[in-house]
Every structure is written in structure tokens, then in C-alpha cells.
Write an enzyme that holds these catalytic residues in place. Structure first.
Site, PDB file in Angstrom:
ATOM      1  N   GLN A  74     -67.655   4.529  17.186  1.00 57.53           N
ATOM      2  CA  GLN A  74     -66.963   4.831  18.356  1.00 57.53           C
ATOM      3  C   GLN A  74     -67.461   6.098  19.203  1.00 57.53           C
ATOM      4  O   GLN A  74     -67.794   7.029  18.456  1.00 57.53           O
ATOM      5  CB  GLN A  74     -65.569   4.975  18.143  1.00 57.53           C
ATOM      6  CG  GLN A  74     -64.815   3.971  17.517  1.00 57.53           C
ATOM      7  CD  GLN A  74     -63.443   3.954  17.061  1.00 57.53           C
ATOM      8  OE1 GLN A  74     -62.630   4.726  17.712  1.00 57.53           O
ATOM      9  NE2 GLN A  74     -63.046   3.448  16.063  1.00 57.53           N
TER      10      GLN A  74
HETATM   11  N1  LIG Z   1     -69.969 -12.916  11.738  1.00 55.16           N
HETATM   12  C1  LIG Z   1     -70.277 -11.797  11.243  1.00 55.16           C
HETATM   13  N2  LIG Z   1     -69.428 -10.990  11.518  1.00 55.16           N
HETATM   14  C2  LIG Z   1     -69.867  -9.452  10.996  1.00 55.16           C
HETATM   15  C3  LIG Z   1     -70.717  -9.197  10.208  1.00 55.16           C
HETATM   16  N3  LIG Z   1     -70.945  -7.938   9.851  1.00 55.16           N
HETATM   17  C4  LIG Z   1     -69.948  -7.561  10.325  1.00 55.16           C
HETATM   18  N4  LIG Z   1     -69.229  -8.434  10.977  1.00 55.16           N
HETATM   19  C5  LIG Z   1     -67.503  -8.224  11.434  1.00 55.16           C
HETATM   20  O1  LIG Z   1     -67.801  -7.061  12.442  1.00 55.16           O
HETATM   21  C6  LIG Z   1     -66.675  -6.479  12.510  1.00 55.16           C
HETATM   22  C7  LIG Z   1     -66.975  -4.997  12.329  1.00 55.16           C
HETATM   23  O2  LIG Z   1     -67.397  -4.697  11.113  1.00 55.16           O
HETATM   24  P1  LIG Z   1     -67.571  -3.115  10.476  1.00 55.16           P
HETATM   25  O3  LIG Z   1     -68.220  -3.306   9.444  1.00 55.16           O
HETATM   26  O4  LIG Z   1     -66.053  -2.678  10.457  1.00 55.16           O
HETATM   27  O5  LIG Z   1     -68.299  -2.309  11.743  1.00 55.16           O
HETATM   28  P2  LIG Z   1     -68.761  -0.786  11.806  1.00 55.16           P
HETATM   29  O6  LIG Z   1     -70.184  -0.859  12.538  1.00 55.16           O
HETATM   30  O7  LIG Z   1     -68.621  -0.111  10.607  1.00 55.16           O
HETATM   31  O8  LIG Z   1     -67.812  -0.308  12.965  1.00 55.16           O
HETATM   32  P3  LIG Z   1     -67.296   1.177  13.250  1.00 55.16           P
HETATM   33  O9  LIG Z   1     -66.865   1.729  11.785  1.00 55.16           O
HETATM   34  O10 LIG Z   1     -66.065   1.396  14.113  1.00 55.16           O
HETATM   35  O11 LIG Z   1     -68.615   1.987  13.678  1.00 55.16           O
HETATM   36  C8  LIG Z   1     -65.697  -6.675  11.399  1.00 55.16           C
HETATM   37  O12 LIG Z   1     -64.833  -8.044  11.776  1.00 55.16           O
HETATM   38  C9  LIG Z   1     -66.791  -7.578  10.423  1.00 55.16           C
HETATM   39  O13 LIG Z   1     -66.191  -8.415   9.477  1.00 55.16           O
HETATM   40  C10 LIG Z   1     -71.767 -10.217  10.146  1.00 55.16           C
HETATM   41  O14 LIG Z   1     -73.112 -10.272   9.641  1.00 55.16           O
HETATM   42  N5  LIG Z   1     -71.711 -11.721  10.630  1.00 55.16           N
END
Ligand SMILES: Nc1nc2c(ncn2[C@@H]2O[C@H](COP(=O)(O)OP(=O)(O)OP(=O)(O)O)[C@@H](O)[C@H]2O)c(=O)[nH]1
Ligand SMILES: [Mg+2]
Length: 184
Positions: free
Chosen positions: A75
């Protein structure tokens, strides 16, 4: 019998030739950094994830190499701390949601402003186009163009398409990271 030798060999490697690599995972919120790290470290993929507040650290073990992975919040309020956690690491992994086309320009700007920092010069960069399982995504060529990767210099740059959800291409990610162990 071969299995026992393999176990002894792995144990010797781990004990006498242990190598730890520091890896920092960056990228905008919702890109899938925490999901990717969870799957890489042997956990299950989940749809309901909590946005990372600050950072989270997990170790991924492969033979004698331990990848110590720092997963930072994406974020806007957490982005100013990215550089501090990327300084001096062995590799930077920048994760992009390739199905969120509206955010590609922001991802490009954040990546380029980070790569211009002198403190991060020379650190190898792996850009991962995540969520390849979703429809309406950009191709890898389109991602390379949208992220303007050809204009990132002073380091090795590589780009793969992956899906943390379907565990697509994750072995290539591990292999790319592991190659930096040879420099240690
Ligand atoms: N369809 C799909 N969804 C994904 C994939 N990887 C992550 N997601 C989804 O994307 C959303 C965000 O995933 P996070 O891993 O929390 O993202 P992040 O980059 O860590 O986000 P921040 O911690 O806010 O920076 C979640 O709903 C996951 O289930 C993927 O390969 N395919
Ligand atoms: Mg996260």
C-alpha cells in the site's frame, strides 16, 4: 539405499556449506507477494488474505541454501520503506498483478523510482507477472513493455509469468534466486 546417501549428503551440505540469501519482495498492494511467499514456503494458497502491514519474513529452504525472504506491504503508506529493506540484499523480486491493467503504470513508476536509487545499484531484479491463471491479463511481452524493463540498467533483470494460485512456474523463480548463492 540411495535415499540414505542423499539424506546424508544433504545434511553435510546444510551443515558445512550453508548459504543464506536475503531476498526482498516488493510490488503494489494486492499483487500477490504474501500469497507467493506462503506457497513457496510450502503453505496453501488462500483467496482471503490480509493486506500486509509493514512487513513479514519467511525462510524458504532448498538443500544447503536458505532464502530469507522479506515480504513488504504494497500500500502507498508502506512504499517509502521499500528501499530500506532492499538495501544490501542479494536479489529483489518485484511482483505485478498482470490482470490489473489499470495499475501497471503505477507499478512501473514505483519500480523505476526504486531502481534509480544509488543504494540499490547492481542488485539483481526479478519481475514476476503474477495471476497468469486469470483471463484478461497482459502477455509477458506486454508486461516487459508496460514496465519499461529494457530501460533498467546496472543490474541483471529477468521477468517470468507465474501463478501463485496454480503454482505455475514457481520452480523457475526458485532456480533464478538460487543462482545468486554461487557468489557467496
Ligand atoms: N487468481 C489469483 N489470485 C491471486 C494470485 N496470487 C494472489 N492472489 C490473490 O490476490 C489477493 C492479494 O494477495 P496478497 O498475497 O495478499 O497480495 P500482496 O501483494 O501481499 O498485498 P499487500 O500485502 O497489500 O502488499 C488475494 O486475494 C490472493 O488470493 C494468483 O496467482 N492468482
Ligand atoms: Mg502482503
Amino acid at each position: 539405499m540411495a535415499g540414505i546417501f542423499r539424506k546424508v549428503y544433504d545434511w553435510l551440505l546444510r551443515t558445512f556449506w550453508a548459504t543464506e540469501l536475503d531476498v526482498t519482495m516488493l510490488g503494489l498492494q494486492n499483487a500477490g507477494k504474501t500469497s507467493l511467499l506462503r506457497v513457496l514456503s510450502g503453505g496453501e494458497f488462500t483467496v482471503d488474505t490480509i493486506p500486509t502491514v509493514g512487513f513479514n519474513m519467511k525462510r524458504v529452504q532448498r538443500g544447503h541454501v536458505t532464502l530469507k525472504c522479506w515480504d513488504l506491504g504494497g500500500q502507498p503508506r508502506f512504499r517509502p520503506m521499500w528501499e530500506r529493506y532492499a538495501r544490501g540484499v542479494d536479489a529483489i523480486v518485484f511482483v505485478v498483478d498482470i490482470a490489473d491493467i489499470d495499475l501497471l503504470a503505477t507499478a512501473r513508476d514505483e519500480l523505476h523510482s526504486l531502481m534509480e536509487r544509488q543504494s540499490l545499484e547492481g542488485i539483481p531484479l526479478l519481475v514476476l507477472g503474477n495471476k497468469s491463471d486469470l483471463p484478461n491479463k497482459v502477455t509477458m511481452d506486454e508486461l516487459i513493455d508496460a514496465m519499461d524493463l529494457k530501460n533498467i540498467g546496472h543490474r541483471e533483470v529477468c521477468c517470468y509469468g507465474i501463478s501463485a494460485k496454480e503454482e505455475t512456474n514457481l520452480e523457475a523463480v526458485i532456480q533464478w534466486l538460487m543462482k545468486w548463492a554461487h557468489n557467496k
